[in-house]
Structures are given as structure tokens and as C-alpha cells.
Design a protein around this motif. Structure first.
Motif, PDB file in Angstrom:
ATOM      1  N   ASP A 195      22.171  43.742  43.648  1.00 51.27           N
ATOM      2  CA  ASP A 195      22.949  42.958  44.609  1.00 51.27           C
ATOM      3  C   ASP A 195      24.214  43.673  45.079  1.00 51.27           C
ATOM      4  N   GLY A 196      24.645  44.716  44.419  1.00 55.90           N
ATOM      5  CA  GLY A 196      25.779  45.512  44.866  1.00 55.90           C
ATOM      6  C   GLY A 196      27.137  45.056  44.371  1.00 55.90           C
ATOM      7  N   VAL A 197      27.208  43.910  43.709  1.00 59.38           N
ATOM      8  CA  VAL A 197      28.506  43.400  43.269  1.00 59.38           C
ATOM      9  C   VAL A 197      29.133  44.350  42.246  1.00 59.38           C
ATOM     10  N   ARG A 198      28.376  44.767  41.272  1.00 62.50           N
ATOM     11  CA  ARG A 198      28.906  45.670  40.242  1.00 62.50           C
ATOM     12  C   ARG A 198      29.341  47.000  40.855  1.00 62.50           C
ATOM     13  N   THR A 199      28.536  47.541  41.739  1.00 60.39           N
ATOM     14  CA  THR A 199      28.864  48.813  42.376  1.00 60.39           C
ATOM     15  C   THR A 199      30.158  48.711  43.176  1.00 60.39           C
ATOM     16  N   MET A 200      30.293  47.644  43.950  1.00 57.54           N
ATOM     17  CA  MET A 200      31.503  47.442  44.737  1.00 57.54           C
ATOM     18  C   MET A 200      32.722  47.242  43.839  1.00 57.54           C
ATOM     19  N   THR A 201      32.543  46.543  42.735  1.00 62.26           N
ATOM     20  CA  THR A 201      33.652  46.302  41.818  1.00 62.26           C
ATOM     21  C   THR A 201      34.141  47.603  41.191  1.00 62.26           C
ATOM     22  N   VAL A 202      33.215  48.421  40.743  1.00 66.08           N
ATOM     23  CA  VAL A 202      33.594  49.706  40.135  1.00 66.08           C
ATOM     24  C   VAL A 202      34.309  50.585  41.157  1.00 66.08           C
ATOM     25  N   GLY A 203      33.779  50.661  42.358  1.00 66.66           N
ATOM     26  CA  GLY A 203      34.415  51.462  43.402  1.00 66.66           C
ATOM     27  C   GLY A 203      35.803  50.957  43.747  1.00 66.66           C
ATOM     28  N   THR A 204      35.962  49.652  43.827  1.00 65.64           N
ATOM     29  CA  THR A 204      37.258  49.062  44.142  1.00 65.64           C
ATOM     30  C   THR A 204      38.273  49.355  43.045  1.00 65.64           C
ATOM     31  N   ILE A 205      37.840  49.254  41.805  1.00 66.82           N
ATOM     32  CA  ILE A 205      38.731  49.578  40.679  1.00 66.82           C
ATOM     33  C   ILE A 205      39.153  51.043  40.734  1.00 66.82           C
TER      34      ILE A 205
END
Length: 81
Positions: free
Chosen positions: A7-17
Motif C-alpha cells: 500500500d506504500g504507507v510504510r515506504t512513504m513513512t520511512v522516506g519522510t523520516i
């Protein structure tokens, strides 16, 4: 071969962090960045963080919409072939 169901939520969260960490790491060097004309590095990191927050929300909404669609029965009863 089927694509991964991500779903991309984890990927986006890691990138944002990571963008946030980069921005915080650059703050102590503001004077040096300004002297060298590379202060855009900090602004780029802040932009990455801000856009990442928008991306997380987009991915969350998409994930929730897909989950809701899976829960709903198909409209019209039978499917045509």
C-alpha cells in the motif's frame, strides 16, 4: 508473476523520516550553507518532508479505500463474462 500487494504507507513513512533527519542534520550548518550558496539543501529537505506528509496521507486514504472496496459485495449481483 503477480505484483506485490503493497500500500506504500510504510515506504512513504520511512522516506519522510529520512527527509526530516536530513533537515535536522543540516540546521546546525545553516551559516556554512549560506556562505557556500547551498542553503537550498535545507529547503529541499524540508520540501521532501512536507511532500512526504502529503504522500503518507494519500497512501493511507488509498489503502483504506481499497480495504473498503474489498468488504463491499459486488453491485448488481452477478458478474458478466
Amino acid at each position: 508473476m503477480q505484483p506485490m500487494d503493497v500500500d506504500g504507507v510504510r515506504t512513504m513513512t520511512v522516506g519522510t523520516i529520512l527527509w526530516a533527519v536530513a533537515a535536522v542534520a543540516l540546521i546546525p550548518f545553516w551559516g556554512t550553507l549560506r556562505e557556500n550558496g547551498t542553503q537550498w539543501w535545507l529547503w529541499a529537505a524540508l520540501a521532501g518532508f512536507g511532500l512526504g506528509l502529503i504522500g503518507i496521507e494519500y497512501c493511507r486514504r488509498r489503502r483504506n479505500a481499497l480495504a473498503a472496496a474489498r468488504q463491499r459485495p459486488p453491485a448488481g449481483g452477478r458478474r458478466r463474462k
